[in-house]
Design an enzyme around this catalytic site. Structure first.
Site, PDB file in Angstrom:
ATOM      1  N   SER A 272      10.669 -25.634 -25.224  1.00 33.91           N
ATOM      2  CA  SER A 272      10.525 -27.076 -25.007  1.00 33.91           C
ATOM      3  C   SER A 272       9.040 -27.410 -25.029  1.00 33.91           C
ATOM      4  CB  SER A 272      11.111 -27.481 -23.655  1.00 33.91           C
ATOM      5  OG  SER A 272      12.492 -27.262 -23.673  1.00 33.91           O
TER       6      SER A 272
ATOM      7  N   ARG B  68       7.298 -26.844 -13.604  1.00 33.85           N
ATOM      8  CA  ARG B  68       6.464 -26.208 -14.636  1.00 33.85           C
ATOM      9  C   ARG B  68       4.990 -26.152 -14.238  1.00 33.85           C
ATOM     10  NH1 ARG B  68      10.728 -25.188 -15.017  1.00 33.85           N
ATOM     11  NH2 ARG B  68      12.224 -25.562 -16.678  1.00 33.85           N
TER      12      ARG B  68
ATOM     13  N   GLU C 175       4.154 -29.429 -22.369  1.00 35.50           N
ATOM     14  CA  GLU C 175       4.455 -28.259 -21.527  1.00 35.50           C
ATOM     15  C   GLU C 175       3.689 -27.047 -22.078  1.00 35.50           C
ATOM     16  OE1 GLU C 175       8.508 -27.706 -20.288  1.00 35.50           O
ATOM     17  OE2 GLU C 175       8.342 -25.525 -20.439  1.00 35.50           O
TER      18      GLU C 175
END
Ligand SMILES: Cc1cc2nc3c(=O)[nH]c(=O)nc-3n(C[C@H](O)[C@H](O)[C@H](O)COP(=O)(O)OP(=O)(O)OC[C@H]3O[C@@H](n4cnc5c(N)ncnc54)[C@H](O)[C@@H]3O)c2cc1C
Length: 323
Positions: free
Chosen positions: A225, A175, A295
């Site tokens: 998420s 990520r 995130e």
């Protein structure tokens, strides 16, 4: 009219520049403060001029893709949002490779690949981001990551100059990529796919889409998420085990369907969403000693509700799979 506004209009055209733009409708959380300036350049020349205008005025700018991983503070962003839209929503296939603009949605790109019996983007098709945002995040799902298919990208630097970056130079990791820290704007990328069986490609896309619908709270606005997976753990499982399933701050809630998702039940403010995230991080750290990194990207200034250390419910200990 202020000087920067004049410059932005000169760079991008009056119809492509807005001021005090509410960001809620531009992000999948459906909550957000205003951006002082919101620009949708109609091509590379305009984009470069916008970047230069920001630099000359020493006003920050931030690039927006599809807004599916972004939360803008209630008190707004005091800078220029540059939306990578239509001019970058193209794709051109040649053999097994595709050159595509940063603004194209992954769902569209995956469909186009399927139409040509090219495999490699089945798992990407369910990620509701643009190609640019997916590159920045090295987005991934079900064992796939963007880095599996990316060959190279064309980017614009902070001076408005265009350059090409190889896969190695993009530094794609879990990520992450080098793009935000280098201040690059992704213009387009070249991806490598493989010839496949069209029926199998479709079957895989449908299977993964069904899995998403079953496991994820797609009926509510969210940014997917919310936390990165801490090494050796699943964020959703940690949150569940901390007793935070369904935990709420205003209309922001830890999804009861999937604890790794923070959802907006209707009228959540960005401050409530961030407060909830901070509470979750604190509780998981206190109970398990594990730090969970967001995130979701945050931008601008937030007005956070007071921290209430006893607001989070006591752990229930009910086990849950996944995260
Ligand atoms: C229901 C749901 C499910 C999701 N599932 C997944 C999943 O399975 N896997 C996954 O990885 N993510 C998932 N996400 C998160 C999100 O879709 C991805 O992170 C996606 O890659 C973000 O793309 P975007 O275009 O929306 O980026 P944005 O949210 O617009 O921006 C994200 C970041 O990228 C930067 N950025 C965007 N475009 C550019 C550009 N052209 N140049 C430079 N910087 C740029 C922004 O500045 C920002 O820092 C999900 C989100 C939702 C709402």
């Amino acid at each position: 009219m202020d000087r920067l506004l004049e410059e932005l209009i000169l760079a991008a055209g009056r119809e492509n520049v807005k001021t005090k733009e509410p960001m809620g409708p531009h992000v999948t959380f459906r909550a957000g403060g205003t951006a002082d300036y919101f620009v949708t350049p109609d091509g590379e020349t305009a984009l470069s001029a916008v970047v230069r205008a920001c630099n000359a005025s020493q006003v920050p700018y931030y690039v927006l893709g599809n807004g599916s991983n972004l939360l803008v503070g209630d008190l707004g962003y005091h800078g220029v949002i540059i939306r990578m839209g239509e001019p970058w929503a193209f794709c051109q296939f040649q053999g097994n490779t595709v050159r595509a603009g940063a603004g194209i949605l992954l769902s569209k790109l995956a469909r186009e690949a399927y139409r040509r019996s090219l495999t490699g983007l089945e798992a990407a098709g369910g990620i509701p981001g643009s190609l640019g945002g997916a590159l920045v995040m090295n987005a991934g799902a079900y064992g796939f990551e963007m880095k599996d298919v990316v060959l190279r990208a064309r980017v614009m630097d902070r001076e408005g100059e265009v350059k090409e970056l190889s896969l190695e130079e993009l530094k794609l990791g879990y990520r992450r990529s080098c793009i935000p820290e280098m201040g690059y704007t992704v213009l387009e990328a070249e991806l490598s796919l493989s010839p496949g069986n069209q029926e199998e490609i479709l079957a895989k896309m449908e299977e993964l889409s069904a899995r998403r619908k079953e496991k994820q709270p797609l009926e509510y606005p969210s940014a997917g998420s919310t936390f990165k997976r801490p090494e050796g753990y699943f964020a959703g499982k940690l949150i569940q085990d901390a007793g935070l399933r369904g935990y709420r701050v205003g209309d922001a809630q830890v999804s009861e369907k999937h604890c790794g998702f923070v959802i907006n039940r209707g009228q959540a403010t960005p401050g409530e969403i961030l407060r909830l995230c901070r509470d979750v991080q604190r509780r998981v750290k206190e109970q398990f000693g594990v730090s969970m990194e967001l995130e979701v990207r945050t931008l601008g200034e937030f007005s956070l509700p007071e921290e209430e250390t006893d607001r989070a419910p006591e752990p229930s200990g009910t086990p849950e799979n996944g995260g």
